[in-house]
Each structure stands twice: as structure tokens, then as C-alpha cells.
Design a protein around this motif. Structure first.
Motif, PDB file in Angstrom:
ATOM      1  N   GLU A  89       0.944  -0.900  -0.063  1.00  0.00           N
ATOM      2  CA  GLU A  89       0.311  -0.403  -0.315  1.00  0.00           C
ATOM      3  C   GLU A  89       0.648   1.187   0.431  1.00  0.00           C
ATOM      4  OE1 GLU A  89      -3.319   0.385  -0.250  1.00  0.00           O
ATOM      5  OE2 GLU A  89      -3.755  -1.560  -1.316  1.00  0.00           O
ATOM      6  N   LYS A  90       1.881   1.255   0.564  1.00  0.00           N
ATOM      7  CA  LYS A  90       2.867   2.539   0.599  1.00  0.00           C
ATOM      8  C   LYS A  90       3.432   2.722  -0.363  1.00  0.00           C
ATOM      9  CE  LYS A  90       7.282   3.854   3.000  1.00  0.00           C
ATOM     10  NZ  LYS A  90       8.303   3.158   3.858  1.00  0.00           N
ATOM     11  N   ARG A 113       1.178   2.226  -9.656  1.00  0.00           N
ATOM     12  CA  ARG A 113       0.768   2.259 -10.131  1.00  0.00           C
ATOM     13  C   ARG A 113       0.711   3.781 -12.082  1.00  0.00           C
ATOM     14  NH1 ARG A 113      -4.956   5.131  -8.062  1.00  0.00           N
ATOM     15  NH2 ARG A 113      -4.950   7.263 -10.093  1.00  0.00           N
ATOM     16  N   ASP A 114       2.298   4.787 -10.793  1.00  0.00           N
ATOM     17  CA  ASP A 114       2.665   5.545 -11.934  1.00  0.00           C
ATOM     18  C   ASP A 114       3.546   5.038 -12.967  1.00  0.00           C
ATOM     19  OD1 ASP A 114       1.406   7.770 -10.717  1.00  0.00           O
ATOM     20  OD2 ASP A 114       2.805   7.802  -9.881  1.00  0.00           O
ATOM     21  N   LYS A 115       4.292   3.698 -12.363  1.00  0.00           N
ATOM     22  CA  LYS A 115       5.453   3.075 -12.882  1.00  0.00           C
ATOM     23  C   LYS A 115       4.603   2.686 -14.430  1.00  0.00           C
ATOM     24  CE  LYS A 115       9.208   2.003 -10.188  1.00  0.00           C
ATOM     25  NZ  LYS A 115       9.806   1.536  -9.479  1.00  0.00           N
ATOM     26  N   MET A 116       3.511   1.568 -14.052  1.00  0.00           N
ATOM     27  CA  MET A 116       2.858   1.099 -15.132  1.00  0.00           C
ATOM     28  C   MET A 116       1.444   1.798 -15.935  1.00  0.00           C
ATOM     29  SD  MET A 116      -0.846  -1.547 -14.188  1.00  0.00           S
ATOM     30  CE  MET A 116      -1.971  -0.685 -14.015  1.00  0.00           C
ATOM     31  N   SER A 117       1.436   3.028 -15.691  1.00  0.00           N
ATOM     32  CA  SER A 117       0.702   3.472 -16.176  1.00  0.00           C
ATOM     33  C   SER A 117       1.968   4.639 -17.317  1.00  0.00           C
ATOM     34  CB  SER A 117       0.746   5.043 -15.973  1.00  0.00           C
ATOM     35  OG  SER A 117      -0.292   6.256 -16.879  1.00  0.00           O
ATOM     36  N   PHE A 118       2.917   5.274 -16.901  1.00  0.00           N
ATOM     37  CA  PHE A 118       3.909   5.292 -18.338  1.00  0.00           C
ATOM     38  C   PHE A 118       4.278   4.224 -19.026  1.00  0.00           C
ATOM     39  CE2 PHE A 118       6.214   8.704 -13.546  1.00  0.00           C
ATOM     40  CZ  PHE A 118       4.961   9.430 -14.458  1.00  0.00           C
ATOM     41  N   SER A 119       4.770   3.464 -18.213  1.00  0.00           N
ATOM     42  CA  SER A 119       4.698   2.126 -19.272  1.00  0.00           C
ATOM     43  C   SER A 119       3.933   1.998 -20.486  1.00  0.00           C
ATOM     44  CB  SER A 119       5.038   0.639 -18.636  1.00  0.00           C
ATOM     45  OG  SER A 119       4.950  -0.195 -19.354  1.00  0.00           O
ATOM     46  N   THR A 120       2.670   1.786 -20.273  1.00  0.00           N
ATOM     47  CA  THR A 120       1.469   2.124 -20.983  1.00  0.00           C
ATOM     48  C   THR A 120       1.395   3.242 -22.446  1.00  0.00           C
ATOM     49  OG1 THR A 120       0.364   0.345 -19.650  1.00  0.00           O
ATOM     50  CG2 THR A 120      -0.733   1.503 -21.357  1.00  0.00           C
ATOM     51  N   LEU A 121       1.793   3.955 -21.531  1.00  0.00           N
ATOM     52  CA  LEU A 121       1.879   5.511 -22.490  1.00  0.00           C
ATOM     53  C   LEU A 121       3.236   5.724 -23.103  1.00  0.00           C
ATOM     54  CD1 LEU A 121      -0.005   8.155 -22.637  1.00  0.00           C
ATOM     55  CD2 LEU A 121       1.618   8.939 -20.369  1.00  0.00           C
ATOM     56  N   ARG A 122       4.675   5.080 -23.019  1.00  0.00           N
ATOM     57  CA  ARG A 122       4.752   4.797 -23.782  1.00  0.00           C
ATOM     58  C   ARG A 122       5.022   4.025 -24.876  1.00  0.00           C
ATOM     59  NH1 ARG A 122      11.550   3.049 -22.095  1.00  0.00           N
ATOM     60  NH2 ARG A 122      11.985   3.205 -24.512  1.00  0.00           N
ATOM     61  N   ASN A 123       4.243   2.793 -24.228  1.00  0.00           N
ATOM     62  CA  ASN A 123       4.083   1.869 -25.800  1.00  0.00           C
ATOM     63  C   ASN A 123       2.591   2.435 -26.529  1.00  0.00           C
ATOM     64  OD1 ASN A 123       5.897  -0.307 -24.107  1.00  0.00           O
ATOM     65  ND2 ASN A 123       4.339  -1.253 -23.523  1.00  0.00           N
ATOM     66  N   ILE A 124       2.267   2.979 -26.327  1.00  0.00           N
ATOM     67  CA  ILE A 124       1.171   3.590 -26.602  1.00  0.00           C
ATOM     68  C   ILE A 124       1.378   4.988 -27.690  1.00  0.00           C
ATOM     69  CG2 ILE A 124      -1.501   4.502 -26.914  1.00  0.00           C
ATOM     70  CD1 ILE A 124      -1.629   2.356 -24.870  1.00  0.00           C
ATOM     71  N   GLN A 125       1.968   5.850 -27.145  1.00  0.00           N
ATOM     72  CA  GLN A 125       2.065   7.133 -27.825  1.00  0.00           C
ATOM     73  C   GLN A 125       3.711   7.277 -28.299  1.00  0.00           C
ATOM     74  OE1 GLN A 125       0.662  10.087 -25.420  1.00  0.00           O
ATOM     75  NE2 GLN A 125      -1.871   9.780 -25.701  1.00  0.00           N
ATOM     76  N   GLY A 126       5.058   6.746 -27.674  1.00  0.00           N
ATOM     77  CA  GLY A 126       5.934   6.804 -27.947  1.00  0.00           C
ATOM     78  C   GLY A 126       6.571   7.320 -25.804  1.00  0.00           C
ATOM     79  N   LEU A 127       8.237   7.916 -26.407  1.00  0.00           N
ATOM     80  CA  LEU A 127       8.646   8.080 -25.735  1.00  0.00           C
ATOM     81  C   LEU A 127       8.665   9.303 -24.938  1.00  0.00           C
ATOM     82  CD1 LEU A 127      10.857   7.123 -23.239  1.00  0.00           C
ATOM     83  CD2 LEU A 127      12.882   8.088 -25.220  1.00  0.00           C
ATOM     84  N   HIS A 128       8.391  10.007 -26.269  1.00  0.00           N
ATOM     85  CA  HIS A 128       7.806  11.593 -25.525  1.00  0.00           C
ATOM     86  C   HIS A 128       6.890  11.652 -24.613  1.00  0.00           C
ATOM     87  CE1 HIS A 128       4.549  11.141 -28.232  1.00  0.00           C
ATOM     88  NE2 HIS A 128       3.670  12.540 -28.144  1.00  0.00           N
ATOM     89  N   ALA A 129       5.700  10.593 -24.868  1.00  0.00           N
ATOM     90  CA  ALA A 129       4.944  10.933 -23.787  1.00  0.00           C
ATOM     91  C   ALA A 129       4.398  11.126 -21.742  1.00  0.00           C
ATOM     92  CB  ALA A 129       3.555  10.057 -24.321  1.00  0.00           C
ATOM     93  N   PRO A 130       5.787   9.730 -21.383  1.00  0.00           N
ATOM     94  CA  PRO A 130       5.792   9.906 -20.372  1.00  0.00           C
ATOM     95  C   PRO A 130       6.838  10.859 -19.704  1.00  0.00           C
ATOM     96  CG  PRO A 130       6.665   7.973 -21.679  1.00  0.00           C
ATOM     97  CD  PRO A 130       5.483   8.782 -22.591  1.00  0.00           C
ATOM     98  N   LEU A 150      -3.432  15.870 -11.978  1.00  0.00           N
ATOM     99  CA  LEU A 150      -2.422  15.240 -12.918  1.00  0.00           C
ATOM    100  C   LEU A 150      -2.738  13.877 -13.253  1.00  0.00           C
ATOM    101  CD1 LEU A 150       0.786  17.056 -13.190  1.00  0.00           C
ATOM    102  CD2 LEU A 150      -0.574  17.205 -14.883  1.00  0.00           C
ATOM    103  N   ARG A 151      -2.836  13.601 -11.907  1.00  0.00           N
ATOM    104  CA  ARG A 151      -3.333  12.115 -11.769  1.00  0.00           C
ATOM    105  C   ARG A 151      -4.687  11.250 -11.577  1.00  0.00           C
ATOM    106  NH1 ARG A 151       1.409  11.363  -6.880  1.00  0.00           N
ATOM    107  NH2 ARG A 151       3.418  10.452  -7.683  1.00  0.00           N
TER     108      ARG A 151
END
Length: 131
Positions: free
Chosen positions: A42-43, A49-66, A95-96
Motif C-alpha cells: 500500500e505504501k 501505478r505510476d510506473k504501469m501508467s508510464f509504461s502503457t503510455l510509452r507503448n501507445i504514444q512513444g517515449l515523449h509522452a511519459p 494530473l493523476r
């Protein structure tokens, strides 16, 4: 039962002793082991969650988005009030996407009931590194 030290639960002062005036009293039990197996999970929930979101965002939109989003997070975290005033961190919550939900921390994290209140001048000098 094995004891696992948990880092970050007892902040140390300049001389290796806890600064009780600024950080409150410590509990020996919290320094030895987490009170529940899910406590560490929980800590680190928001970080994972941010790491997973950044990874998904990188796969979809590219390196610039995360990279752009991380830069916006860093800029939003730097916006704060004076050290003796509670900060709402509204920009980071927006933002989150946490601004649209009501959680545990919204109800039971009332700054008026905080035990952390001190001399404003000392707190600002400590923040600026003058002490």
C-alpha cells in the motif's frame, strides 16, 4: 517471526537522532517491521501505478509522452506553500486524476488536526537550510 527494518518510517536528524520537534514521536514497532503484510504494498501503490501508467503510455504514444508527464509532475510537486501551512497539492492530484475521487486521505487527513505545528520562523529557516 523475523524482523525486517523498514526505511523511511523514522526520519533521522542531522546527528542520527530523530528530530521529535519536527517529525513527532517514533514507535519502536514501526522501525522493526511492518504491522501488516500489505503495508509495504500500500505504501508503494501510487509509485507502482505510476510506473504501469508510464509504461502503457510509452507503448501507445512513444517515449515523449511519459517524459512530458514526469516533467509536469515534477513541476507541480515544487509548487508549495510555506512550510508551516498545509498544502493541498491540487495540481498533482489533477494530473493523476485523483481530484475526482474521495478517498481515505481526504476525510481523515485534516490539517487542522495535525500534530505538526511549530514556530513558523524556525520551520522556514530549516526549509531554507539556515539552521
Amino acid at each position: 517471526m523475523s524482523f525486517v527494518p523498514v526505511a523511511g518510517l523514522c526520519p533521522q536528524g542531522a546527528y542520527g537522532v530523530q528530530d521529535s520537534i519536527r517529525s513527532g514521536f517514533s514507535s519502536v514497532k514501526n522501525e522493526l517491521m511492518p504491522s501488516h503484510p500489505l503495508e509495504l504494498s500500500e505504501k508503494n501503490f501510487q509509485l507502482n501505478r505510476d510506473k504501469m501508467s508510464f509504461s502503457t503510455l510509452r507503448n501507445i504514444q512513444g517515449l515523449h509522452a511519459p517524459l512530458k508527464l514526469q516533467m509536469e509532475y515534477r513541476a507541480a510537486r515544487q509548487i508549495q506553500r510555506l512550510p508551516f501551512l498545509p498544502s493541498s497539492n491540487l495540481a498533482v492530484d489533477t494530473l493523476r486524476g485523483n481530484d475526482e475521487s474521495v478517498g481515505f486521505e481526504d476525510i481523515l487527513n485534516d490539517p487542522a488536526q495535525s500534530e505538526m505545528m511549530g514556530d513558523p520562523h524556525l520551520m522556514v529557516e530549516y526549509k531554507l537550510g539556515l539552521l
